[in-house]
Design an enzyme around this catalytic site. Sequence first.
Site, PDB file in Angstrom:
ATOM      1  N   ARG A  53      17.133   8.664 -43.493  1.00  0.00           N
ATOM      2  CA  ARG A  53      17.243   7.360 -42.798  1.00  0.00           C
ATOM      3  C   ARG A  53      16.888   7.465 -41.317  1.00  0.00           C
ATOM      4  O   ARG A  53      16.133   6.635 -40.815  1.00  0.00           O
ATOM      5  CB  ARG A  53      18.637   6.756 -43.008  1.00  0.00           C
ATOM      6  CG  ARG A  53      18.896   5.525 -42.151  1.00  0.00           C
ATOM      7  CD  ARG A  53      19.989   4.636 -42.701  1.00  0.00           C
ATOM      8  NE  ARG A  53      21.184   5.339 -43.104  1.00  0.00           N
ATOM      9  CZ  ARG A  53      22.088   5.849 -42.274  1.00  0.00           C
ATOM     10  NH1 ARG A  53      21.943   5.736 -40.971  1.00  0.00           N
ATOM     11  NH2 ARG A  53      23.150   6.478 -42.736  1.00  0.00           N
ATOM     12  N   TYR A 106       3.840 -16.385 -32.909  1.00  0.00           N
ATOM     13  CA  TYR A 106       3.975 -16.189 -34.349  1.00  0.00           C
ATOM     14  C   TYR A 106       5.199 -16.976 -34.830  1.00  0.00           C
ATOM     15  O   TYR A 106       6.321 -16.734 -34.389  1.00  0.00           O
ATOM     16  CB  TYR A 106       4.101 -14.702 -34.671  1.00  0.00           C
ATOM     17  CG  TYR A 106       4.395 -14.458 -36.123  1.00  0.00           C
ATOM     18  CD1 TYR A 106       3.554 -14.959 -37.101  1.00  0.00           C
ATOM     19  CD2 TYR A 106       5.536 -13.777 -36.514  1.00  0.00           C
ATOM     20  CE1 TYR A 106       3.841 -14.773 -38.446  1.00  0.00           C
ATOM     21  CE2 TYR A 106       5.819 -13.577 -37.854  1.00  0.00           C
ATOM     22  CZ  TYR A 106       4.971 -14.093 -38.807  1.00  0.00           C
ATOM     23  OH  TYR A 106       5.264 -13.930 -40.139  1.00  0.00           O
ATOM     24  N   ASP A 179       3.961  -8.718 -28.100  1.00  0.00           N
ATOM     25  CA  ASP A 179       3.440  -8.674 -29.475  1.00  0.00           C
ATOM     26  C   ASP A 179       1.922  -8.597 -29.348  1.00  0.00           C
ATOM     27  O   ASP A 179       1.247  -9.578 -29.015  1.00  0.00           O
ATOM     28  CB  ASP A 179       3.872  -9.927 -30.250  1.00  0.00           C
ATOM     29  CG  ASP A 179       3.372  -9.905 -31.703  1.00  0.00           C
ATOM     30  OD1 ASP A 179       2.435  -9.141 -32.005  1.00  0.00           O
ATOM     31  OD2 ASP A 179       3.912 -10.679 -32.527  1.00  0.00           O
ATOM     32  N   LYS A 204      -0.980  -5.538 -40.233  1.00  0.00           N
ATOM     33  CA  LYS A 204      -2.258  -6.206 -39.952  1.00  0.00           C
ATOM     34  C   LYS A 204      -3.346  -5.160 -39.678  1.00  0.00           C
ATOM     35  O   LYS A 204      -3.534  -4.267 -40.483  1.00  0.00           O
ATOM     36  CB  LYS A 204      -2.065  -7.194 -38.803  1.00  0.00           C
ATOM     37  CG  LYS A 204      -0.787  -8.058 -38.925  1.00  0.00           C
ATOM     38  CD  LYS A 204      -0.747  -8.901 -40.175  1.00  0.00           C
ATOM     39  CE  LYS A 204       0.592  -9.648 -40.257  1.00  0.00           C
ATOM     40  NZ  LYS A 204       0.749 -10.434 -41.454  1.00  0.00           N
TER      41      LYS A 204
HETATM   42  N1  PLP Z   1       3.551 -10.864 -35.181  1.00  0.00           N
HETATM   43  C1  PLP Z   1       2.413 -11.425 -35.545  1.00  0.00           C
HETATM   44  C2  PLP Z   1       1.429 -11.837 -34.497  1.00  0.00           C
HETATM   45  C3  PLP Z   1       2.134 -11.661 -36.902  1.00  0.00           C
HETATM   46  O1  PLP Z   1       0.966 -12.240 -37.259  1.00  0.00           O
HETATM   47  C4  PLP Z   1       3.075 -11.279 -37.874  1.00  0.00           C
HETATM   48  C5  PLP Z   1       2.843 -11.522 -39.315  1.00  0.00           C
HETATM   49  O2  PLP Z   1       1.997 -12.313 -39.699  1.00  0.00           O
HETATM   50  C6  PLP Z   1       4.260 -10.666 -37.445  1.00  0.00           C
HETATM   51  C7  PLP Z   1       4.462 -10.475 -36.102  1.00  0.00           C
HETATM   52  C8  PLP Z   1       5.301 -10.249 -38.449  1.00  0.00           C
HETATM   53  O3  PLP Z   1       4.869  -9.129 -39.175  1.00  0.00           O
HETATM   54  P1  PLP Z   1       5.376  -8.812 -40.660  1.00  0.00           P
HETATM   55  O4  PLP Z   1       4.815  -9.863 -41.552  1.00  0.00           O
HETATM   56  O5  PLP Z   1       4.880  -7.425 -40.925  1.00  0.00           O
HETATM   57  O6  PLP Z   1       6.872  -8.865 -40.628  1.00  0.00           O
END
Ligand code: PLP
Length: 386
Positions: A53, A106, A179, A204
């Site tokens: 873990r 997001y 992000d 992604k």
């Molecule tokens: N941040 C962005 C810009 C995203 O496009 C996404 C998912 O589409 C996330 C965060 C969240 O990622 P996850 O789907 O892996 O939890």
Amino acid sequence: MSDKTPFSVRSRVAQAMGRVEPTTRAIVPPIHVATTYERDPDNSYSSGYVYGRPDNATVRDAEAIVAALEEAGAGALLYGSGMAAATSVFRALEPGDHVVAPKVMYWALRAWLLGDARRAGLEVELVDTENLDALAAAMRPGRTRLVWVESPANPLWGVTDIAGAAEIAHRAGARLAVDSTCASPYHTRPLTLGADIVMHAATKILNGHSDVVAGALAGREPDAFWERLVAMRKSGGAILGPFEAYLLTRGLRTFHLRAAAQAASAMALAQRLSAHPHVARVLYPGLPDHPGHALAARQMENGFGYMLSIRVAGGEAAAVATAARVRLWTRATSLGGVESLVEHRASIEGPDTPCPPDLLRLSVGIEDAEDLHRDLDEALRAAHAG
Ligand code: PLP
């Protein structure tokens, strides 16, 4: 150049950082699946591994690559999803702390901030982070602990000045987290611009093959906040699994090639679609008419990324009809894979979305750019013909 000069990050990432695995001389890193490790007779753990873990060698391999890509002094941490990574940063704060995040970001993280994060006692304020004056005005020195930005930001691809936001956050005693999923380290390295934490949905373009859900954090320095994140991932059990970490390493080995190809095709598509009779507007930071273009040209390198949006002439019905008629593009959510995806974004974000109803979000993959254009062109024309 001396023979000790390190090779570039790109070269080292292509070889998964270590050229061969020392025990067997395998040129592909192994997958360590053990959940527990033998103690030495003197009761110590000389290998450094105790239990699955807190830590895992395959996860560490992938973390070393993310840390190198982001020039992260503190290293990187991998989580079971992008959301697990992002929410960990907010969970590391104290109830009553004030945090600032973008109005357009997001959507699932925005919803979490306005729901669970507020319920946990965080004071969440959404501002237009692309406007540094608005950001500065939102700061409450001594109370604001975190500024969160996304650049370019879903789904309009607004660009935030990371160096400027870092200065504003630091002046008020807060940290800046970015992000950077849609910029990727191919175009922007936020830690070198003054950010404290960079977050990726590694689901992604870092993985790039739409077959792993994963999240990453990378830290500028191993300060007390970073150590808290390390401790929280360990105690909370949010580590990525070893098979996913292996796939992520495998995907990362071609990251530079994919990112270059996807950005080049995105730019070509953005330019051609700008002149399309059935496209009302193309949103892409690489286009001179995008409000964030001048800043993106300074802040991003090697191009402007793999994401763009189009606003379809004729409104929502025409946008949905266009998506219905594609043959090469796939109608699906998510982004950053080698296959191109189209999504009517407002449908997934729900009624309080800032996303216009005529918007199609395009994640550009590695297919022939000419084919990608032809397919969209034919779908747009067919949708408008009724
Ligand atoms: N941040 C962005 C810009 C995203 O496009 C996404 C998912 O589409 C996330 C965060 C969240 O990622 P996850 O789907 O892996 O939890």
